[in-house]
Every structure is written in structure tokens, then in C-alpha cells.
Design a protein around this motif. Structure first.
Motif, mmCIF file in Angstrom:
data_model
loop_
_atom_site.group_PDB
_atom_site.id
_atom_site.type_symbol
_atom_site.label_atom_id
_atom_site.label_comp_id
_atom_site.label_asym_id
_atom_site.label_seq_id
_atom_site.Cartn_x
_atom_site.Cartn_y
_atom_site.Cartn_z
ATOM 1 N N MET A 1 0.815 -1.202 0.000
ATOM 2 C CA MET A 1 0.000 0.000 0.000
ATOM 3 C C MET A 1 0.854 1.261 0.000
ATOM 4 O O MET A 1 0.338 2.333 -0.227
ATOM 5 C CB MET A 1 -0.904 0.038 1.221
ATOM 6 C CG MET A 1 -2.122 -0.807 1.091
ATOM 7 S SD MET A 1 -3.453 0.102 0.403
ATOM 8 C CE MET A 1 -4.692 -0.199 1.584
ATOM 9 N N ASP A 3 2.867 2.276 -2.154
ATOM 10 C CA ASP A 3 2.931 2.860 -3.488
ATOM 11 C C ASP A 3 1.569 3.289 -4.008
ATOM 12 O O ASP A 3 1.462 3.754 -5.143
ATOM 13 C CB ASP A 3 3.552 1.857 -4.468
ATOM 14 C CG ASP A 3 4.992 1.522 -4.093
ATOM 15 O OD1 ASP A 3 5.646 2.377 -3.474
ATOM 16 O OD2 ASP A 3 5.444 0.419 -4.421
ATOM 17 N N ALA A 4 0.526 3.137 -3.207
ATOM 18 C CA ALA A 4 -0.832 3.449 -3.654
ATOM 19 C C ALA A 4 -1.000 4.958 -3.845
ATOM 20 O O ALA A 4 -0.462 5.767 -3.093
ATOM 21 C CB ALA A 4 -1.853 2.947 -2.645
ATOM 22 N N GLU A 5 -1.770 5.313 -4.860
ATOM 23 C CA GLU A 5 -2.122 6.712 -5.105
ATOM 24 C C GLU A 5 -3.295 7.090 -4.201
ATOM 25 O O GLU A 5 -4.204 6.279 -3.993
ATOM 26 C CB GLU A 5 -2.541 6.894 -6.567
ATOM 27 C CG GLU A 5 -1.410 6.726 -7.558
ATOM 28 C CD GLU A 5 -0.448 7.905 -7.523
ATOM 29 O OE1 GLU A 5 -0.905 9.047 -7.394
ATOM 30 O OE2 GLU A 5 0.766 7.653 -7.593
ATOM 31 N N PRO A 6 -3.317 8.294 -3.686
ATOM 32 C CA PRO A 6 -4.464 8.706 -2.872
ATOM 33 C C PRO A 6 -5.734 8.796 -3.717
ATOM 34 O O PRO A 6 -5.688 9.173 -4.881
ATOM 35 C CB PRO A 6 -4.067 10.075 -2.331
ATOM 36 C CG PRO A 6 -2.842 10.492 -3.038
ATOM 37 C CD PRO A 6 -2.293 9.321 -3.768
ATOM 38 N N VAL A 7 -6.864 8.437 -3.119
ATOM 39 C CA VAL A 7 -8.151 8.578 -3.804
ATOM 40 C C VAL A 7 -8.703 9.991 -3.615
ATOM 41 O O VAL A 7 -9.578 10.423 -4.358
ATOM 42 C CB VAL A 7 -9.188 7.524 -3.334
ATOM 43 C CG1 VAL A 7 -8.757 6.138 -3.734
ATOM 44 C CG2 VAL A 7 -9.431 7.616 -1.846
ATOM 45 N N PHE A 43 -6.154 7.471 1.329
ATOM 46 C CA PHE A 43 -5.674 6.369 0.501
ATOM 47 C C PHE A 43 -6.692 5.228 0.468
ATOM 48 O O PHE A 43 -7.551 5.140 1.352
ATOM 49 C CB PHE A 43 -4.329 5.858 1.034
ATOM 50 C CG PHE A 43 -3.208 6.837 0.813
ATOM 51 C CD1 PHE A 43 -2.479 6.811 -0.366
ATOM 52 C CD2 PHE A 43 -2.891 7.774 1.773
ATOM 53 C CE1 PHE A 43 -1.451 7.716 -0.581
ATOM 54 C CE2 PHE A 43 -1.860 8.687 1.569
ATOM 55 C CZ PHE A 43 -1.149 8.655 0.387
ATOM 56 N N PRO A 44 -6.633 4.376 -0.541
ATOM 57 C CA PRO A 44 -7.557 3.235 -0.618
ATOM 58 C C PRO A 44 -7.535 2.421 0.676
ATOM 59 O O PRO A 44 -6.465 2.162 1.239
ATOM 60 C CB PRO A 44 -7.025 2.410 -1.789
ATOM 61 C CG PRO A 44 -6.264 3.373 -2.634
ATOM 62 C CD PRO A 44 -5.685 4.372 -1.667
ATOM 63 N N GLU A 46 -8.593 3.368 3.573
ATOM 64 C CA GLU A 46 -8.622 4.215 4.760
ATOM 65 C C GLU A 46 -10.023 4.785 4.970
ATOM 66 O O GLU A 46 -10.805 4.914 4.034
ATOM 67 C CB GLU A 46 -7.636 5.382 4.630
ATOM 68 C CG GLU A 46 -6.192 4.979 4.700
ATOM 69 C CD GLU A 46 -5.268 6.174 4.688
ATOM 70 O OE1 GLU A 46 -4.142 6.030 5.184
ATOM 71 O OE2 GLU A 46 -5.640 7.250 4.177
#
Length: 77
Positions: A1, A3-7, A43-44, A46
């Protein structure tokens, strides 16, 4: 997570409501600072909770996020 892009990205969000005086010729005499410099990333996976005292701007932030109000300045992506 990591490296995840914020939603949702919120940067330096401000919402000021003008205070006016007069009936026919409205003169701006000040502003109510409802939201002042809010920034966060979501973030995804959350969950976001906004807490605070009555009148501190929680509902205004929510209205800004769903585009029911336009920010005075700042960015919502």
C-alpha cells in the motif's frame, strides 16, 4: 500500500463567507473564516473522520468535498 495513489487529495483548503452591511448597496465589512488551511490525503482502504467542536467547519469541509460549496482557495483532487 506504500505505493498506492491517494483517492482524495486536499491541499490548503480555505472557505471564507463574506459579511456585508446594507440593503441596497452591500458593503463588505469582513468575513467568517469557516475553513482555514485544511490539508490531507485519503488512501484506498482508509476511513476519514472529521471531529471537532460545534461550529468549527466540519460540515463546510464536507460540502466542499462534494462540491456543494466552492472553496475560497485551495485544491481538492
Amino acid at each position: 500500500m506504500a505505493d498506492a495513489e491517494p483517492v482524495l487529495e486536499v491541499r490548503d483548503l480555505y472557505k471564507h463567507f463574506p459579511l456585508t452591511q446594507g440593503i441596497l448597496f452591500k458593503k463588505r465589512v469582513g468575513a467568517v473564516r469557516a475553513v482555514d488551511g485544511v490539508s490531507f490525503d485519503l488512501f484506498p482502504g482508509e476511513t476519514l473522520g472529521i471531529v471537532g467542536e460545534s461550529g468549527c467547519g466540519k460540515s463546510t469541509v464536507a460540502k466542499l468535498l462534494v462540491n456543494l460549496e466552492r472553496p475560497t482557495s485551495g485544491e481538492i483532487r
